[in-house]
Design an enzyme around this catalytic site. Structure first.
Site, PDB file in Angstrom:
ATOM      1  N   ASP A  88      -5.982  -4.194 -10.603  1.00 20.71           N
ATOM      2  CA  ASP A  88      -6.689  -3.514  -9.770  1.00 20.71           C
ATOM      3  C   ASP A  88      -7.044  -2.015 -10.092  1.00 20.71           C
ATOM      4  O   ASP A  88      -7.983  -1.382  -9.930  1.00 20.71           O
ATOM      5  CB  ASP A  88      -6.267  -3.484  -8.317  1.00 20.71           C
ATOM      6  CG  ASP A  88      -6.497  -4.965  -7.858  1.00 20.71           C
ATOM      7  OD1 ASP A  88      -7.219  -5.758  -8.618  1.00 20.71           O
ATOM      8  OD2 ASP A  88      -5.972  -5.333  -6.855  1.00 20.71           O
ATOM      9  N   ALA A 206      -3.050   1.691   2.825  1.00 20.92           N
ATOM     10  CA  ALA A 206      -3.372   1.780   4.287  1.00 20.92           C
ATOM     11  C   ALA A 206      -2.680   0.407   4.882  1.00 20.92           C
ATOM     12  O   ALA A 206      -2.013   0.647   5.992  1.00 20.92           O
ATOM     13  CB  ALA A 206      -4.766   1.582   4.819  1.00 20.92           C
TER      14      ALA A 206
END
Length: 307
Positions: A88, A206
């Site tokens: 990613d 997050a």
């Protein structure tokens, strides 16, 4: 791995049924075996009738300079599709640059998690061939336009795909941040930092800070404090139609990080602004791809459950 000789740069692509004429390859070139893996993908694309280009840094760090070599701007001008091989992080790095050129991307996973690089390298031919023929799921992701405002002018601007993070730096004390949404005062927060994440970034930093998962189709941002001084200071989901502003009130050595790939140091009074970018990212997935399948696989849901 013994591969057939690479086609010379001037060799025409073999006749094929690919709807993508010119395809760029971007790779995680520091990984062991990346050169052979990238060349295997290049040969496959050529066999499908595609003209192949290698991204500049990928080519020069792997020695694959016998292919057509293009920088990001060149890929944006000339290519119909970009294949990103790695994890990613590799996808984030190139996606932020290519989004403005509206080039769709396909992720081939050679990393660890792979939330957005979802095609396994060991079986990439099976998944990639239908995509090249036009059989795919299109997945559009919102991007963030972020900047640092100092004395009334922007001293730093960039695009973020995952998140914008304000950190306290190496000093032991917390930072104090004044938060506004669309010009409305929200709160002064004392914490180790603050994360503003997109739906794509909801499975990244997050999440570890206690934020919720946000489906990519939701038009919103997550604002999550990092180790807040007040325990009632909780993550909140905000509409992506407005602007979030974070001002540095107190604290030393604060910095802002964008997708954890670029950063800038901050001074007292600096305002970090986040709003939706005019650009968006287009990811292509195999037919049948599901966001929930990705969550179940990557977050190890249902393990030990008999179905």
């Amino acid at each position: 791995m013994n591969l057939p000789p690479a086609p010379p740069p001037s060799a025409p692509a073999r006749p094929g049924s690919s709807r993508f004429r010119h395809v760029a390859i971007v790779g995680k070139y520091h990984a062991v075996g990346s050169r052979d893996a990238l060349e295997r993908i290049a040969h496959f694309l050529h066999d499908q009738g595609c003209e192949v280009a290698i991204e500049h840094d990928t080519a020069h760090n792997t020695g694959l300079t016998h292919y057509h070599v293009l920088d990001v701007a060149g890929i944006g001008r000339e290519c119909d599709l970009a294949l990103v091989m790695g994890g990613d992080g590799t996808m984030l790095g190139i996606a932020r640059q290519l989004a403005r050129h509206k080039v769709p991307l396909v992720g081939i996973n050679q990393g660890r998690l792979g939330f957005i690089t979802d095609i396994p390298f060991l079986d990439f031919e099976t998944h990639l061939q239908p995509i090249l023929r036009g059989q795919y799921e299109e997945d559009r992701r919102a991007l963030m336009q972020a900047g640092v405002l100092r004395d009334g002018r922007y001293v730093f601007e960039t695009i973020a795909m995952n998140d914008v993070v304000v950190n306290r730096g190496v000093s032991p004390g917390m930072v104090e941040l004044r938060v506004e949404v669309d010009g409305h005062f929200v709160a002064n927060q004392r914490a180790d930092g603050l994360i503003i994440a997109s739906p794509t970034g909801s499975t990244a930093y997050a999440l570890s800070a206690g934020g919720p998962l946000l489906h990519p189709a939701i038009d919103g941002w997550i604002m999550a404090p990092i180790a807040p001084h007040t325990l009632s200071n909780r993550p909140i989901v905000l509409p992506a139609t407005g602007e979030i502003a974070v001002e540095i009130v107190a604290g030393r050595d604060a910095s802002a990080h964008f997708d954890m790939q670029t950063f800038t140091s901050l001074l007292h009074g600096d305002r970090i602004t986040v709003r939706r970018s005019v650009h968006e990212l287009c990811l292509l997935h195999p037919v049948g791809w599901s966001y929930f399948d990705t969550l179940r696989k990557k977050l190890h849901w249902n393990e030990g459950v008999v179905t």
